[in-house]
Scaffold this motif. Structure first.
Motif, short mmCIF file in Angstrom:
data_model
loop_
_atom_site.label_atom_id
_atom_site.label_comp_id
_atom_site.label_asym_id
_atom_site.label_seq_id
_atom_site.Cartn_x
_atom_site.Cartn_y
_atom_site.Cartn_z
N UNK A 8 43.22 -1.35 45.12
CA UNK A 8 43.18 -0.40 43.69
C UNK A 8 41.77 -0.59 43.31
N UNK A 9 41.04 -1.61 43.87
CA UNK A 9 39.71 -1.77 43.34
C UNK A 9 39.02 -0.70 44.14
N UNK A 10 39.22 -0.49 45.52
CA UNK A 10 38.51 0.80 46.19
C UNK A 10 38.94 2.20 45.43
N UNK A 11 40.24 2.16 45.22
CA UNK A 11 40.52 3.54 44.44
C UNK A 11 39.70 3.81 43.18
N UNK A 12 39.60 2.77 42.27
CA UNK A 12 38.92 2.69 41.36
C UNK A 12 37.47 2.92 41.46
N UNK A 13 36.81 2.49 42.24
CA UNK A 13 35.51 2.82 42.79
C UNK A 13 35.44 4.18 43.37
N UNK A 14 36.01 4.65 44.02
CA UNK A 14 36.04 5.99 44.54
C UNK A 14 36.03 7.00 43.40
N UNK A 15 37.13 6.71 42.69
CA UNK A 15 37.40 7.64 41.35
C UNK A 15 35.83 7.58 40.47
N UNK A 16 35.30 6.33 40.10
CA UNK A 16 34.38 6.16 39.37
C UNK A 16 32.90 6.86 40.01
N UNK A 17 32.99 6.73 41.35
CA UNK A 17 31.84 7.30 41.80
C UNK A 17 31.96 8.74 41.81
N UNK A 18 33.05 9.74 41.97
CA UNK A 18 33.36 10.84 41.94
C UNK A 18 33.16 11.54 40.56
N UNK A 19 33.32 10.59 39.74
CA UNK A 19 33.20 11.23 38.08
C UNK A 19 32.00 12.00 37.75
N UNK A 20 31.95 12.86 37.13
CA UNK A 20 30.75 13.80 36.76
C UNK A 20 29.78 12.70 36.36
N UNK A 21 28.50 12.91 36.71
CA UNK A 21 27.41 11.99 35.98
C UNK A 21 26.29 12.75 35.44
N UNK A 22 26.37 14.10 35.62
CA UNK A 22 25.33 14.95 35.21
C UNK A 22 25.35 15.05 33.71
N UNK A 23 24.08 14.72 32.69
CA UNK A 23 23.99 14.52 31.65
C UNK A 23 24.44 13.23 30.90
N UNK A 24 24.99 12.35 31.91
CA UNK A 24 25.74 11.13 31.38
C UNK A 24 25.59 9.94 32.50
N UNK A 25 24.43 9.91 32.94
CA UNK A 25 24.16 8.81 33.89
C UNK A 25 24.39 7.55 33.39
N UNK A 26 23.83 7.39 32.22
CA UNK A 26 23.91 5.84 31.70
C UNK A 26 25.39 5.47 31.69
N UNK A 27 26.24 6.24 31.07
CA UNK A 27 27.61 6.06 30.63
C UNK A 27 28.44 5.94 32.12
N UNK A 28 28.01 6.84 33.22
CA UNK A 28 28.60 6.96 34.67
C UNK A 28 28.30 5.53 34.95
N UNK A 29 27.10 5.14 34.97
CA UNK A 29 26.63 3.81 35.59
C UNK A 29 27.27 2.66 35.10
N UNK A 30 27.30 2.56 33.86
CA UNK A 30 27.98 1.52 33.05
C UNK A 30 29.46 1.28 33.84
N UNK A 31 30.12 2.26 33.88
CA UNK A 31 31.53 2.37 34.28
C UNK A 31 31.47 2.09 35.71
N UNK A 32 30.60 2.50 36.77
CA UNK A 32 30.69 2.10 38.10
C UNK A 32 30.35 0.52 38.33
N UNK A 33 29.21 0.26 37.22
CA UNK A 33 28.93 -1.30 37.22
C UNK A 33 30.12 -2.10 36.91
N UNK A 34 30.88 -1.80 36.02
CA UNK A 34 31.98 -2.63 35.71
C UNK A 34 32.97 -2.52 36.83
N UNK A 35 33.58 -1.48 37.31
CA UNK A 35 34.26 -1.55 38.49
C UNK A 35 33.81 -2.53 39.69
N UNK A 36 32.41 -2.43 40.00
CA UNK A 36 31.85 -3.32 41.12
C UNK A 36 31.98 -4.57 40.66
N UNK A 37 31.91 -4.99 39.65
CA UNK A 37 31.82 -6.38 39.09
C UNK A 37 33.26 -6.98 39.33
#
Length: 154
Positions: free
Chosen positions: A24-53
């Motif tokens: 499930x953690x792998x799936x969440x990371x895959x989904x978060x990496x694939x999420x759009x980041x254009x124009x929202x890199x900070x929010x995208x990065x925060x989400x990816x960071x949370x999943x990685x923690x």
């Protein structure tokens, strides 16, 4: 001392739980990496960071269940020493994988910039690939030791 059927079943059940959580953690990371980041890199990065923690904690628990004093690796070796090389190889994977996760956690500390996104995605995708291969080798080891299919954790 030979492991009992009850002990082996309990160890396999614990591994199945960890395996499902890690999947499930792998799936969440895959989904978060694939999420759009254009124009929202900070929010995208925060989400990816949370999943990685969360993934780092799941992986620590995986290591405890497999390598701990009452872990699966000890039970496998108690039943069949010819699997020592496979057990050692899986245990050796834990250090660099945990390091990759820790590096990505550090690399996604806020704020993630637009320039960071492709690097994080590449490193995250490489981590996913490494974890999938590790899980496959673990499933092969368990099958060889116990002639049981532990399942994909799905």
């Amino acid at each position: 001392m030979e492991p009992t059927v009850t002990t082996v079943k309990a160890e396999l059940d614990a591994v199945r739980v960890r395996r499902a959580e890690l999947r499930e953690a792998l799936s969440r990371l895959e989904r978060s990496l694939a999420a759009p980041a254009s124009g929202r890199a900070v929010v995208w990065g925060e989400h990816v960071h949370t999943i990685l923690v969360e993934m780092a904690e799941d992986f620590r628990e995986h290591i405890d269940v497999t390598e701990g004093p009452d872990g699966l690796h000890h039970a496998i070796l108690a039943g069949d020493l010819r699997l020592a090389n496979a057990v050692s190889a899986l245990a050796a994977d834990h250090i660099p994988i945990a390091g990759e996760i820790a590096d990505l956690v550090a690399g996604t500390e806020p704020p993630v910039t637009a320039q960071d996104v492709d690097i994080v995605r590449d490193r995250g995708t490489n981590l996913l690939s490494r974890l999938v291969r590790h899980r496959q080798r673990g499933a092969d080891l368990i099958y060889e030791a116990y002639q049981t299919d532990i399942g994909g954790g799905d």
